[in-house]
Design an enzyme around this catalytic site. Structure first.
Site, PDB file in Angstrom:
ATOM      1  N   LYS A  66       5.218  27.445 -19.082  1.00 53.48           N
ATOM      2  CA  LYS A  66       6.436  26.879 -18.479  1.00 53.48           C
ATOM      3  C   LYS A  66       7.342  27.926 -17.834  1.00 53.48           C
ATOM      4  CE  LYS A  66       6.371  22.816 -21.440  1.00 53.48           C
ATOM      5  NZ  LYS A  66       7.099  21.914 -22.351  1.00 53.48           N
ATOM      6  N   ASP A 102      11.611  17.601 -19.791  1.00 56.92           N
ATOM      7  CA  ASP A 102      11.472  17.523 -21.253  1.00 56.92           C
ATOM      8  C   ASP A 102      12.769  17.046 -21.918  1.00 56.92           C
ATOM      9  OD1 ASP A 102       8.812  18.323 -21.503  1.00 56.92           O
ATOM     10  OD2 ASP A 102       9.340  20.445 -21.507  1.00 56.92           O
TER      11      ASP A 102
END
Ligand code: ATR
Length: 284
Positions: A66, A102
């Site tokens: 990420k 997220d």
């Protein structure tokens, strides 16, 4: 030509994202292909570049890439900027646009699906790694009364609390300092299965669950996680794993790529229909 999407990570074999996005595509009538991409640990960028050359339009990015996805993207959403990490990449014709769904996925699962309004609540987040970092800004935006970070390595929690201090009432407490504190919501954002970790013990006292309305694990599994079991045994009123968060972040990514947000409820039922119990009260 069918548009191509993928989830990239290492490992990736157990990702549920292809099933989720296949269900979203069917529900919305979109023609797309969504696959798993295993990138070598030292080959994230090459894997993404190759995928784009082969017609890839968008990617979900998972562990451990990420931060590299954030570095690769030439344009970022404000929420990706705040998280410093990307779980979603969208090809914009000349460059990758990076976003992070997220945190919004978690907040939507808590708020809409589980009915836990965050405003005015006292929230405890366990962990201070990438997963914790990604959820702090959206949690603070939901106006909790307090947000406490607690991590085995205390100075990492203190660093995060300082970094996000401008966004709301956030503080760091050592695990040993949590005795006597009470929380409405405890979120597990560590990468560890905690209580089940190689016979080891989590550094937090059982008492953190005493008055807790909901204990929520950002991780998920086919069985209740060790954190869920620990929270239930220690008195949490409700427990949930992070499968709902996974679905909601996926729906948000789908929106970025396709301009439409799929309804997650039928997909939850489809993918979890054979599980015993109800998610929010899943423990025996
Ligand atoms: P992620 O991106 O999944 O958050 P990470 O950045 O490596 O992964 O962070 C892992 C987090 O889980 C950290 O908060 C870590 O605590 P430390 O900072 O003290 O290492 C936490 N963690 C991992 N294993 C743990 C364990 N057995 N008990 C408690 N915390 C643990």
């Amino acid at each position: 030509m069918t548009d191509r999407y993928a989830v990239v990570g290492n490992p990736i074999a157990h990702s549920k994202s292809p099933q989720i996005h296949a269900a979203f595509a069917q529900e919305t009538g979109h023609d797309l292909r969504y696959e798993r991409l295993l990138a070598p640990l030292d080959g994230f960028v090459e894997t993404v570049v190759r995928f784009q050359h082969e017609g890839g339009r968008g990617l979900n990015v998972t562990v451990p890439f990420k931060l590299e996805a954030f570095a690769l993207a030439a344009e970022h959403s404000p929420r990706a900027e705040r998280a410093g990490a990307c779980n979603t990449l969208a090809w914009r014709g000349t460059h990758w646009f990076g976003d992070n769904t997220d945190g919004p996925g978690l907040v939507r699962d808590l708020d809409v699906n589980l009915g836990v309004a965050l405003a005015g609540r006292d929230i405890l987040v366990l962990g201070a790694g990438g997963a914790a970092r990604g959820i702090l800004a959206p949690l603070l935006a939901a106006a909790p009364r307090s947000l406490t970070l607690s991590n085995r390595t205390v100075d990492k929690a203190e660093g995060l609390a300082r970094a996000f201090a401008a966004l709301g009432p956030i503080r760091a407490l050592a695990p040993s300092a949590l005795g006597g504190e009470r929380f409405d919501l405890v979120l597990n954002a560590t990468s560890s299965s905690l209580a089940g970790d190689a016979g080891g013990r989590a550094p937090w006292p059982d008492g953190i669950f005493a008055a807790v309305a909901l204990a929520y694990d950002l991780m998920y599994g086919s069985e209740p996680t060790a954190f869920e079991r620990w929270a239930h045994a220690s008195g949490a009123a409700r427990v949930s794993d992070g499968f709902g968060m996974l679905l909601e972040q996926a729906a948000e990514s789908f929106l970025i790529w396709r301009g439409v947000r799929p309804d997650t409820a039928p997909v939850y039922a489809l993918l979890r229909g054979n599980r015993p119990g109800v998610r929010s009260v899943r423990m025996p």
